[in-house]
Scaffold this motif. Structure first.
Motif, short mmCIF file in Angstrom:
data_model
loop_
_atom_site.label_atom_id
_atom_site.label_comp_id
_atom_site.label_asym_id
_atom_site.label_seq_id
_atom_site.Cartn_x
_atom_site.Cartn_y
_atom_site.Cartn_z
N SER A 185 11.30 0.90 -10.79
CA SER A 185 12.08 1.73 -9.93
C SER A 185 11.89 1.49 -8.57
CB SER A 185 12.14 2.98 -10.48
OG SER A 185 12.51 3.29 -11.71
N LEU A 186 10.79 1.08 -8.14
CA LEU A 186 10.45 0.62 -6.61
C LEU A 186 9.68 -0.49 -6.46
CD1 LEU A 186 10.24 1.57 -3.87
CD2 LEU A 186 8.00 2.78 -4.47
N THR A 187 10.75 -1.51 -6.12
CA THR A 187 10.16 -3.01 -6.23
C THR A 187 10.24 -3.51 -4.78
OG1 THR A 187 12.54 -3.59 -6.33
CG2 THR A 187 11.28 -3.51 -8.32
N PHE A 188 9.41 -4.67 -4.64
CA PHE A 188 9.27 -5.34 -3.25
C PHE A 188 9.64 -6.78 -3.75
CE2 PHE A 188 5.73 -6.46 -0.10
CZ PHE A 188 6.74 -6.60 0.80
N LYS A 238 17.94 11.62 -9.76
CA LYS A 238 16.95 11.42 -10.91
C LYS A 238 16.77 9.83 -11.09
CE LYS A 238 18.77 15.36 -13.15
NZ LYS A 238 20.20 15.47 -12.79
N ASP A 239 17.74 8.99 -10.72
CA ASP A 239 17.54 7.55 -11.25
C ASP A 239 17.22 6.79 -10.01
OD1 ASP A 239 18.36 8.18 -13.85
OD2 ASP A 239 20.36 7.90 -13.35
N VAL A 240 15.89 6.72 -9.81
CA VAL A 240 15.19 6.00 -8.34
C VAL A 240 15.63 4.49 -8.91
CG1 VAL A 240 13.35 5.56 -7.17
CG2 VAL A 240 13.60 7.89 -8.04
N SER A 241 16.21 3.77 -7.69
CA SER A 241 16.23 2.40 -7.75
C SER A 241 16.25 1.83 -6.31
CB SER A 241 17.53 1.87 -8.36
OG SER A 241 17.90 0.41 -8.26
N GLU A 270 0.91 -1.08 0.02
CA GLU A 270 -0.05 0.08 -0.13
C GLU A 270 0.78 1.28 0.15
OE1 GLU A 270 -1.82 2.62 3.42
OE2 GLU A 270 -2.76 0.78 3.35
N CYS A 271 1.75 1.09 0.98
CA CYS A 271 2.79 2.42 1.05
C CYS A 271 3.49 2.63 -0.24
CB CYS A 271 3.59 2.40 2.36
SG CYS A 271 2.76 2.11 3.90
N MET A 272 3.92 1.59 -1.04
CA MET A 272 4.86 1.61 -2.28
C MET A 272 3.91 2.16 -3.24
SD MET A 272 7.14 -1.94 -1.91
CE MET A 272 7.71 -1.68 -3.86
N ALA A 273 2.59 1.61 -3.39
CA ALA A 273 1.82 2.16 -4.48
C ALA A 273 1.61 3.66 -4.23
CB ALA A 273 0.37 1.34 -4.48
N ARG A 274 1.28 4.15 -3.08
CA ARG A 274 1.01 5.56 -2.75
C ARG A 274 2.30 6.43 -3.23
NH1 ARG A 274 2.05 8.94 1.63
NH2 ARG A 274 0.97 10.62 1.60
N THR A 275 3.40 5.85 -2.93
CA THR A 275 4.80 6.75 -3.25
C THR A 275 4.81 6.85 -4.70
OG1 THR A 275 5.75 5.78 -1.15
CG2 THR A 275 7.34 6.61 -2.90
N ARG A 276 4.69 5.50 -5.25
CA ARG A 276 4.84 5.56 -6.80
C ARG A 276 3.88 6.54 -7.50
NH1 ARG A 276 4.08 -0.15 -6.80
NH2 ARG A 276 6.25 -1.18 -6.96
#
Length: 174
Positions: free
Chosen positions: A48-51, A83-86, A33-39
């Motif tokens: 760029s934002l994985t779980f 700039k390069d989110v990983s 949920e928190c990742m979806a909101r941040t994306r």
């Protein structure tokens, strides 16, 4: 709030004087949920934002407090990536605790600052931090939430320009 299973309301007073409203929380669902909101907020592509979730595990915790802690760690990793989110978030169960790791490939933290980053109003001095909005309270909140729930929070980094890993450790629900 599909992942919350209300059980007996156990209340513990914390340093803030606010009672903890303990509920059973599936930490993996909360992280998603928190990742979806941040994306959505930062327009970040999924890759760029994985779980990498470990086995499903529940904690007995105050939902709002743990949501704030998890969100702060994920948001910080994104904000301080440049700039390069990983960013990769991982969870695993270790010795009666669930451990959440938030790894980024961002600006990193000098060794001398690793303990200080959790102090109230502290911000690591750097060119990027001067451009990133913040109050210096996010990590203080993370550590406070961890302590109030019988866990801990800490950070590791190989230094400036080498990325960081933040850890949130909370007891598994009995």
């Amino acid at each position: 709030e599909v992942y919350v299973h209300r059980v007996g309301r156990t209340a513990r007073m914390g340093a803030t004087g606010r009672k903890l409203n303990l509920v059973r929380i599936d930490l993996g669902s909360l992280v998603e949920e928190c990742m979806a909101r941040t994306r959505a907020i930062h327009s970040i592509p999924p890759e760029s934002l994985t779980f990498r979730p470990g086995p499903a595990v529940s904690i007995m915790a105050d939902l709002e407090e743990v949501r704030a802690a998890v969100s702060n760690l994920i948001e910080n990793a994104v904000k301080y990536s440049g700039k390069d989110v990983s960013v990769c978030v991982e969870t695993e169960q270790v010795d009666g605790y669930v451990l959440m790791r938030v790894k980024d490939a961002g600006v990193g933290i000098p060794k001398t600052e690793l303990k200080r980053v959790f102090k109230r109003f502290h911000r690591v001095p750097s060119a990027l931090t001067s451009r990133v909005k913040g109050t210096g309270l996010g990590l203080y909140i993370v550590r406070s939430v961890a302590k109030r729930h019988g866990g801990r929070a800490w950070a590791e980094s190989e230094g400036a320009g080498r990325g960081s890993t933040f850890f949130l450790q909370l007891p598994v629900a009995k």
